[in-house]
Scaffold this motif. Structure first.
Motif, PDB file in Angstrom:
ATOM      1  N   ASN A  36       0.812  -1.220   0.000  1.00  0.00           N
ATOM      2  CA  ASN A  36       0.000   0.000   0.000  1.00  0.00           C
ATOM      3  C   ASN A  36       0.847   1.272   0.000  1.00  0.00           C
ATOM      4  O   ASN A  36       0.437   2.306   0.522  1.00  0.00           O
ATOM      5  CB  ASN A  36      -0.950   0.014   1.210  1.00  0.00           C
ATOM      6  CG  ASN A  36      -1.865  -1.198   1.248  1.00  0.00           C
ATOM      7  OD1 ASN A  36      -2.452  -1.572   0.241  1.00  0.00           O
ATOM      8  ND2 ASN A  36      -1.959  -1.826   2.416  1.00  0.00           N
ATOM      9  N   SER A  37       2.033   1.195  -0.585  1.00  0.00           N
ATOM     10  CA  SER A  37       2.939   2.347  -0.623  1.00  0.00           C
ATOM     11  C   SER A  37       3.495   2.565  -2.024  1.00  0.00           C
ATOM     12  O   SER A  37       4.607   3.067  -2.199  1.00  0.00           O
ATOM     13  CB  SER A  37       4.092   2.140   0.370  1.00  0.00           C
ATOM     14  OG  SER A  37       3.619   1.950   1.683  1.00  0.00           O
ATOM     15  N   GLY A  38       2.708   2.191  -3.034  1.00  0.00           N
ATOM     16  CA  GLY A  38       3.184   2.271  -4.412  1.00  0.00           C
ATOM     17  C   GLY A  38       3.567   3.666  -4.859  1.00  0.00           C
ATOM     18  O   GLY A  38       4.361   3.827  -5.790  1.00  0.00           O
ATOM     19  N   GLY A  39       3.023   4.700  -4.189  1.00  0.00           N
ATOM     20  CA  GLY A  39       3.364   6.066  -4.550  1.00  0.00           C
ATOM     21  C   GLY A  39       4.804   6.436  -4.269  1.00  0.00           C
ATOM     22  O   GLY A  39       5.254   7.520  -4.659  1.00  0.00           O
ATOM     23  N   LEU A  40       5.540   5.556  -3.605  1.00  0.00           N
ATOM     24  CA  LEU A  40       6.932   5.833  -3.254  1.00  0.00           C
ATOM     25  C   LEU A  40       7.924   5.276  -4.268  1.00  0.00           C
ATOM     26  O   LEU A  40       9.132   5.278  -4.018  1.00  0.00           O
ATOM     27  CB  LEU A  40       7.250   5.247  -1.872  1.00  0.00           C
ATOM     28  CG  LEU A  40       6.460   5.835  -0.702  1.00  0.00           C
ATOM     29  CD1 LEU A  40       6.746   5.047   0.576  1.00  0.00           C
ATOM     30  CD2 LEU A  40       6.802   7.307  -0.503  1.00  0.00           C
ATOM     31  N   ASP A  42       9.062   6.475  -7.097  1.00  0.00           N
ATOM     32  CA  ASP A  42      10.071   7.447  -7.534  1.00  0.00           C
ATOM     33  C   ASP A  42      11.126   7.658  -6.462  1.00  0.00           C
ATOM     34  O   ASP A  42      12.325   7.739  -6.759  1.00  0.00           O
ATOM     35  CB  ASP A  42       9.412   8.780  -7.885  1.00  0.00           C
ATOM     36  CG  ASP A  42       8.623   8.720  -9.182  1.00  0.00           C
ATOM     37  OD1 ASP A  42       8.833   7.767  -9.962  1.00  0.00           O
ATOM     38  OD2 ASP A  42       7.796   9.619  -9.411  1.00  0.00           O
ATOM     39  N   GLU A  43      10.684   7.776  -5.204  1.00  0.00           N
ATOM     40  CA  GLU A  43      11.639   7.954  -4.109  1.00  0.00           C
ATOM     41  C   GLU A  43      12.547   6.733  -3.988  1.00  0.00           C
ATOM     42  O   GLU A  43      13.752   6.858  -3.730  1.00  0.00           O
ATOM     43  CB  GLU A  43      10.892   8.186  -2.794  1.00  0.00           C
ATOM     44  CG  GLU A  43      10.233   9.547  -2.660  1.00  0.00           C
ATOM     45  CD  GLU A  43       8.941   9.702  -3.447  1.00  0.00           C
ATOM     46  OE1 GLU A  43       8.426  10.828  -3.520  1.00  0.00           O
ATOM     47  OE2 GLU A  43       8.444   8.693  -3.985  1.00  0.00           O
ATOM     48  N   LEU A  70       4.492   4.031   3.507  1.00  0.00           N
ATOM     49  CA  LEU A  70       3.571   5.099   3.884  1.00  0.00           C
ATOM     50  C   LEU A  70       2.700   4.620   5.038  1.00  0.00           C
ATOM     51  O   LEU A  70       2.242   3.480   5.054  1.00  0.00           O
ATOM     52  CB  LEU A  70       2.676   5.477   2.707  1.00  0.00           C
ATOM     53  CG  LEU A  70       3.325   6.260   1.567  1.00  0.00           C
ATOM     54  CD1 LEU A  70       2.356   6.390   0.402  1.00  0.00           C
ATOM     55  CD2 LEU A  70       3.782   7.632   2.041  1.00  0.00           C
ATOM     56  N   ASP A  94       3.339  10.814   4.694  1.00  0.00           N
ATOM     57  CA  ASP A  94       3.205  11.301   3.321  1.00  0.00           C
ATOM     58  C   ASP A  94       4.504  11.050   2.558  1.00  0.00           C
ATOM     59  O   ASP A  94       5.543  10.711   3.140  1.00  0.00           O
ATOM     60  CB  ASP A  94       2.814  12.785   3.282  1.00  0.00           C
ATOM     61  CG  ASP A  94       3.724  13.669   4.125  1.00  0.00           C
ATOM     62  OD1 ASP A  94       4.941  13.393   4.182  1.00  0.00           O
ATOM     63  OD2 ASP A  94       3.227  14.636   4.730  1.00  0.00           O
ATOM     64  N   GLU A  95       4.415  11.210   1.237  1.00  0.00           N
ATOM     65  CA  GLU A  95       5.572  10.923   0.391  1.00  0.00           C
ATOM     66  C   GLU A  95       6.737  11.859   0.682  1.00  0.00           C
ATOM     67  O   GLU A  95       7.902  11.448   0.633  1.00  0.00           O
ATOM     68  CB  GLU A  95       5.165  11.014  -1.083  1.00  0.00           C
ATOM     69  CG  GLU A  95       4.183   9.929  -1.500  1.00  0.00           C
ATOM     70  CD  GLU A  95       3.667  10.101  -2.916  1.00  0.00           C
ATOM     71  OE1 GLU A  95       4.242  10.919  -3.665  1.00  0.00           O
ATOM     72  OE2 GLU A  95       2.686   9.421  -3.276  1.00  0.00           O
ATOM     73  N   GLU A 200       9.587  16.085  -8.293  1.00  0.00           N
ATOM     74  CA  GLU A 200      10.231  14.847  -7.846  1.00  0.00           C
ATOM     75  C   GLU A 200      10.917  15.034  -6.499  1.00  0.00           C
ATOM     76  O   GLU A 200      10.955  14.114  -5.678  1.00  0.00           O
ATOM     77  CB  GLU A 200      11.267  14.391  -8.871  1.00  0.00           C
ATOM     78  CG  GLU A 200      10.690  13.901 -10.184  1.00  0.00           C
ATOM     79  CD  GLU A 200      11.785  13.580 -11.183  1.00  0.00           C
ATOM     80  OE1 GLU A 200      12.981  13.657 -10.803  1.00  0.00           O
ATOM     81  OE2 GLU A 200      11.464  13.264 -12.342  1.00  0.00           O
ATOM     82  N   HIS A 202      10.043  17.231  -4.211  1.00  0.00           N
ATOM     83  CA  HIS A 202       9.085  17.808  -3.259  1.00  0.00           C
ATOM     84  C   HIS A 202       9.379  19.283  -2.983  1.00  0.00           C
ATOM     85  O   HIS A 202       9.312  19.753  -1.840  1.00  0.00           O
ATOM     86  CB  HIS A 202       9.062  16.983  -1.968  1.00  0.00           C
ATOM     87  CG  HIS A 202       8.603  15.571  -2.197  1.00  0.00           C
ATOM     88  ND1 HIS A 202       7.275  15.213  -2.228  1.00  0.00           N
ATOM     89  CD2 HIS A 202       9.306  14.439  -2.468  1.00  0.00           C
ATOM     90  CE1 HIS A 202       7.178  13.916  -2.486  1.00  0.00           C
ATOM     91  NE2 HIS A 202       8.392  13.427  -2.645  1.00  0.00           N
TER      92      HIS A 202
END
Length: 241
Positions: A36-40, A42-43, A70, A94-95, A200, A202
């Motif tokens: 459940n942290s696929g938004g990371l 790029d990081e 996350l 948050d990211e 990218e 932030h």
């Protein structure tokens, strides 16, 4: 002996020391993303490349891995970085927070070759942490600005002001009024590239275009716009609106 706090700029707010060897990048380790942290992604890809270890994506963490996750209820942009059992776990609400955790890891490894054992709990002291670049009076190339954005991300700064116009120059492309644009300026493609890199890392880009004063570069192309007082005096850079 108990570990010491990581060497970073800015210093972390809290480090709970522990006994252990800490963590060092090794070929057997990699960067993974928790459930459940696929938004990371790029990081994860960024820190993997910086540390010279593989990015493995959404798989279970194993020995030697760095796991990004996350979750939690901390303050915005906060993170927890835990080093134990030969692994690193960076989590945050948050990211941006997780990204800043990767900056702590990167700085520590670059400074000492390792991330010390223990747990870091960190958050920014201020919600706005920025750099302002005066591009109107002195032209800066897109490559130079991009380098500053990378440094800002590593230092956990989150706002970049770009002062595009003043009496000395108008430094951003304009399709509707190309005649006011200085010879040295940023093209639209360069600005888009700057914005993409800033996102990218932030960093929020805050553009600045002065008006109705400080518009000498515009008045040079349109002298009819010059403001004049009742006595005929022409204040520098002032447009008659």
């Amino acid at each position: 002996p108990l570990s010491s706090a990581p060497r970073t700029v800015p210093a972390v707010r809290s480090h709970e020391p522990a006994r252990g060897p800490g963590w060092k990048p090794a070929p057997a380790g990699g960067v993974v993303i928790a459930a459940n942290s696929g938004g990371l992604a790029d990081e994860g890809k960024l820190i993997a490349g910086e540390l010279g270890i593989p990015y493995r994506g959404a798989v279970a963490a194993g020995p030697g891995d760095v796991e990004l996750a996350l979750g939690g209820t901390g303050a915005p942009e906060s993170y927890t970085l835990a080093v134990r059992d030969g692994r690193v776990r960076i989590s945050g609400p948050d990211e941006a927070g997780v990204f800043y955790g990767t900056r702590t890891l990167k700085q520590s490894v670059k400074a000492t070759g390792a991330m010390p054992e223990g747990t870091v709990n960190d958050r920014p002291a201020k919600p706005q942490r920025g750099l302002n670049v005066e591009t109107a009076r002195k032209h800066f190339t897109a490559a130079w600005i991009e380098d500053r954005i990378r440094e800002m991300g590593d230092l956990k700064l989150n706002q970049l002001g770009l002062h595009f116009s003043d009496d000395q120059g108008f430094r951003i492309a304009s399709d509707s009024h190309p005649e006011v644009v200085s010879a040295q300026h940023l093209t639209k493609a360069e600005v888009r590239r700057i914005l993409a890199l800033a996102a990218e890392r932030h960093v929020t880009v805050v553009p600045e275009i002065d008006s109705p004063g400080h518009l000498g570069a515009v008045i040079a192309a349109h002298p009819d716009l010059q403001l004049r007082s009742a006595t005929g005096r022409a204040p520098r850079g002032a447009v008659d609106i």
